[in-house]
Design an enzyme around this catalytic site. Structure first.
Site, PDB file in Angstrom:
ATOM      1  N   HIS A 166      -2.359  -5.957   6.650  1.00  0.00           N
ATOM      2  CA  HIS A 166      -2.254  -5.248   5.736  1.00  0.00           C
ATOM      3  C   HIS A 166      -2.247  -3.693   6.155  1.00  0.00           C
ATOM      4  O   HIS A 166      -2.303  -2.210   5.605  1.00  0.00           O
ATOM      5  CB  HIS A 166      -2.958  -5.123   4.490  1.00  0.00           C
ATOM      6  CG  HIS A 166      -2.189  -6.744   3.310  1.00  0.00           C
ATOM      7  ND1 HIS A 166      -1.751  -6.085   3.072  1.00  0.00           N
ATOM      8  CD2 HIS A 166      -3.344  -7.892   3.717  1.00  0.00           C
ATOM      9  CE1 HIS A 166      -1.159  -7.190   2.343  1.00  0.00           C
ATOM     10  NE2 HIS A 166      -1.839  -8.124   2.552  1.00  0.00           N
ATOM     11  N   ASP A 382      -2.817   5.050   7.791  1.00  0.00           N
ATOM     12  CA  ASP A 382      -2.540   4.093   7.126  1.00  0.00           C
ATOM     13  C   ASP A 382      -1.493   2.311   7.051  1.00  0.00           C
ATOM     14  O   ASP A 382      -0.402   3.200   7.584  1.00  0.00           O
ATOM     15  CB  ASP A 382      -2.140   4.731   5.402  1.00  0.00           C
ATOM     16  CG  ASP A 382      -2.987   4.358   3.886  1.00  0.00           C
ATOM     17  OD1 ASP A 382      -3.292   3.113   4.431  1.00  0.00           O
ATOM     18  OD2 ASP A 382      -3.159   5.073   3.217  1.00  0.00           O
TER      19      ASP A 382
HETATM   20  P1  ADQ Z   1      -5.103   0.253  -0.097  1.00  0.00           P
HETATM   21  O1  ADQ Z   1      -6.659   1.089   1.690  1.00  0.00           O
HETATM   22  O2  ADQ Z   1      -6.745   0.551  -0.790  1.00  0.00           O
HETATM   23  O3  ADQ Z   1      -4.751  -0.578   0.997  1.00  0.00           O
HETATM   24  P2  ADQ Z   1      -3.399   1.675  -1.134  1.00  0.00           P
HETATM   25  O4  ADQ Z   1      -2.285   1.398  -0.099  1.00  0.00           O
HETATM   26  O5  ADQ Z   1      -2.395   2.959  -1.063  1.00  0.00           O
HETATM   27  O6  ADQ Z   1      -4.979   1.528  -0.411  1.00  0.00           O
HETATM   28  O7  ADQ Z   1      -3.048   0.979  -2.424  1.00  0.00           O
HETATM   29  C1  ADQ Z   1      -4.323   1.354  -3.109  1.00  0.00           C
HETATM   30  C2  ADQ Z   1      -4.007   0.801  -5.010  1.00  0.00           C
HETATM   31  O8  ADQ Z   1      -5.080   1.480  -5.656  1.00  0.00           O
HETATM   32  C3  ADQ Z   1      -3.053   1.184  -4.886  1.00  0.00           C
HETATM   33  O9  ADQ Z   1      -1.956   0.318  -5.686  1.00  0.00           O
HETATM   34  C4  ADQ Z   1      -3.765   2.351  -6.339  1.00  0.00           C
HETATM   35  O10 ADQ Z   1      -2.470   2.227  -7.507  1.00  0.00           O
HETATM   36  C5  ADQ Z   1      -5.144   1.753  -6.247  1.00  0.00           C
HETATM   37  N1  ADQ Z   1      -6.219   2.964  -6.884  1.00  0.00           N
HETATM   38  C6  ADQ Z   1      -6.094   3.988  -6.458  1.00  0.00           C
HETATM   39  N2  ADQ Z   1      -6.626   4.546  -6.647  1.00  0.00           N
HETATM   40  C7  ADQ Z   1      -7.651   4.374  -7.920  1.00  0.00           C
HETATM   41  C8  ADQ Z   1      -7.972   4.426  -8.905  1.00  0.00           C
HETATM   42  N3  ADQ Z   1      -8.921   5.825  -9.233  1.00  0.00           N
HETATM   43  N4  ADQ Z   1      -8.139   4.269  -9.396  1.00  0.00           N
HETATM   44  C9  ADQ Z   1      -7.375   2.313  -9.961  1.00  0.00           C
HETATM   45  N5  ADQ Z   1      -6.548   2.662  -9.083  1.00  0.00           N
HETATM   46  C10 ADQ Z   1      -6.415   3.180  -8.216  1.00  0.00           C
HETATM   47  C11 ADQ Z   1      -4.926  -1.543   2.132  1.00  0.00           C
HETATM   48  C12 ADQ Z   1      -3.744  -1.087   2.787  1.00  0.00           C
HETATM   49  C13 ADQ Z   1      -2.875   0.612   3.169  1.00  0.00           C
HETATM   50  C14 ADQ Z   1      -2.137  -0.663   2.003  1.00  0.00           C
HETATM   51  C15 ADQ Z   1      -2.647  -1.723   1.534  1.00  0.00           C
HETATM   52  C16 ADQ Z   1      -1.858  -2.964   1.320  1.00  0.00           C
HETATM   53  O11 ADQ Z   1      -5.120   0.767   3.915  1.00  0.00           O
HETATM   54  O12 ADQ Z   1      -2.160   0.658   3.658  1.00  0.00           O
HETATM   55  O13 ADQ Z   1      -0.536  -0.390   1.725  1.00  0.00           O
HETATM   56  O14 ADQ Z   1      -3.457  -2.393   2.258  1.00  0.00           O
HETATM   57  O15 ADQ Z   1      -1.505  -3.683   1.845  1.00  0.00           O
END
Ligand code: ADQ
Length: 483
Positions: A166, A382
């Site tokens: 991921h 990312d």
């Molecule tokens: P993350 O680094 O956690 O994931 P991301 O893909 O942006 O990053 O996902 C974050 C998730 O958390 C989103 O679904 C978002 O809605 C939720 N979220 C963020 N802020 C929030 C808040 N304040 N309150 C509640 N929910 C919140 C890792 C990798 C990424 C990759 C994903 C999936 O680092 O690059 O996209 O896995 O593979």
């Protein structure tokens, strides 16, 4: 009947101990959604850590946890506090996470933590092996379990194993600095199919395999021992309908159904202030480029003072890994920057940055997505970035602008966003101005194309495509055996 076993560091459940009582509810992350149909099928099972250490659970509680999660078709891997300290907080988050995100200066190489990482991967393998039958399929997720595919394949060669990473896979020049590089690659190559979010990560992996292990690579296939390992990219999508429906419901809600946050956002919109809202949402992580974003916003306010009192940055940061020193430093830096800029620019009726350091319920995320004119997403690195996709899915009127870092995997499929280099403050400032002044027709034409693509390649589709491709590797093996 053959089944699919899903393995990830954490189960798709939140298991909490409240006054010696267990509280178990499903977690709502993207992975849990994507895997829902795969997990529900037949007698499939999901294996992972419950979130409670062995020290927190006595024998009786352990049994209760196991029974409760079994009802949800899950099985736990028992981990001690020292396992978590060295394997998760240590090796996963102080070695693999920074290294794979090109933060070499944050990367520590400690052999004790590596030993625990190996030991814990073996603990996962032991639980998987208890549940596996010949002909089953196993899908392993993410950087905490890079050694697991080989540990399973060595014991059960007839199992079809898929692995999905991921986070980014770094270039060979970065990966080669890793002291246990051969062992890690062998671990991954225990798989039949290895998936990444983008073609670039796939290419970096193949280059490491060729140069470090000197293996024969043809197109996207690696000849490994007596097998072929297929490597491919599968950009992860979101549960599009969930975000779209929530946004539609949100626009139709009556005043008394509105959240506290939405009322404040409405007040802001109706107060006659013309301030447009720029949104950013991330975990508080140094890879997400939070300080850069604030500095770029400061640069913007200085370069284009006509926008003072006309724009506001709403920054939501979710607390994350707060026991790792670099994350504590990042939190201090962010607090200071927000304080400095608000102190310098605020007027009686205007605060340039609204900053929330907390997790928020889903409804509030939707409030923020639907009320913001611009999403400003500027990670330094990312793997994918799902927030960018979620923002687009909630723009049911097809207005709004997405400004996205070219270092996010998502940028590869989101060309209609305004792409920026997160280290170039001048470029970000000019792009924010461009976004603020973008005609509605241009906003709509960009969002429309993005939405079409996201709708087609949802997270369910992503899981389906991966499993289809994994299934095809069985035929590939059958051909090799026949030859
Ligand atoms: P993350 O680094 O956690 O994931 P991301 O893909 O942006 O990053 O996902 C974050 C998730 O958390 C989103 O679904 C978002 O809605 C939720 N979220 C963020 N802020 C929030 C808040 N304040 N309150 C509640 N929910 C919140 C890792 C990798 C990424 C990759 C994903 C999936 O680092 O690059 O996209 O896995 O593979």
């Amino acid at each position: 009947m053959n089944k699919t076993i899903i393995v990830s560091n954490r189960l798709p459940l939140q298991v909490k101990l409240e006054d010696d009582n267990l509280n178990i509810k499903p977690s709502v992350g993207g992975l849990a959604t994507g895997m829902k149909s795969v997990h529900a099928e037949g007698n499939g099972i999901w294996i992972g850590w419950s979130g409670l250490t062995e020290e927190e659970l006595n024998e009786n509680l352990s049994e209760q946890v196991n029974k409760a999660v079994a009802k949800e078709k899950c099985a736990t891997v028992p981990l001690t506090q020292s396992d978590i300290d060295n394997y998760y907080l240590g090796f996963s988050n102080k070695t693999l996470w920074p290294l794979f995100h090109y933060f070499s200066e944050y990367t520590v190489f400690e052999s004790e933590q590596w030993e625990t990482y190996k030991k814990v991967n073996q603990k996962f393998a032991d639980v998987v092996l208890e549940h596996i039958n010949d002909g089953d399929t196993v899908w392993v997720h993410d950087y905490q379990l890079l050694l697991l595919p080989k540990l399973i394949k060595d014991k059960k060669p007839n199992t079809t194993i898929g692995f999905f990473l991921h986070i980014p896979y770094p270039s060979y020049e970065i990966f080669r600095t890793f002291p246990w590089r051969e062992e890690l690659l062998h671990g991954m190559l225990g798989s039949d199919l290895i998936g990444f979010h983008t073609y670039d990560y796939e290419r970096h992996f193949l280059s490491s395999v060729k140069r470090i292990l000197r293996l024969d690579v043809k197109f996207n296939e690696v000849s490994y021992l007596d097998r072929i390992v297929k490597v491919d990219s599968f950009p992860m999508g979101i549960d599009y309908k969930k975000f779209e429906n929530a946004a539609l419901k949100h626009t139709n809600q009556e005043d008394d159904e509105k959240s506290e946050l939405q009322r404040r956002l409405d007040d802001h919109i109706q107060s006659g202030s013309e301030a447009k809202m720029i949104l950013s949402i991330d975990r508080m992580d140094y890879t997400k480029g939070i300080p850069n974003r604030i500095r770029a916003f400061e640069y913007f306010l200085n370069k284009y003072p006509q926008f003072k009192e006309k724009v506001r940055l709403i920054m939501l940061a979710v607390p994350s890994r707060s026991d790792v020193p670099q994350y504590q430093k990042l939190k201090r830096e962010t607090d200071e920057l927000v304080g400095r800029i608000n102190g310098q620019f605020a007027t009686v009726s205007w605060t340039p940055i609204w900053y929330f350091y907390r997790s928020m319920p889903f409804e509030n995320l939707i409030d923020l997505y639907t009320s913001s004119d611009i999403a400003l997403i500027t990670p330094i690195r990312d793997g994918m970035n799902l927030v960018a996709k979620e923002y687009v899915a909630t723009r049911t009127n097809q207005d709004g602008v997405l400004i996205l870092s070219e270092m996010a995997g998502a940028s590869k499929e989101m060309n209609e966003a305004l792409l920026i280099n997160p280290n170039n403050f001048a470029e970000i400032a000019d792009t924010v101005k461009y976004a603020l002044e973008m005609p509605l027709a241009e906003q709509k034409s960009r969002i429309e194309i993005l939405q079409k693509r996201l709708k087609r390649y949802s997270v369910e589709k992503w899981a389906e495509e991966f499993l289809k491709s994994l299934n095809n590797t069985k035929q590939l093996d059958a051909v090799i055996v026949a030859e």
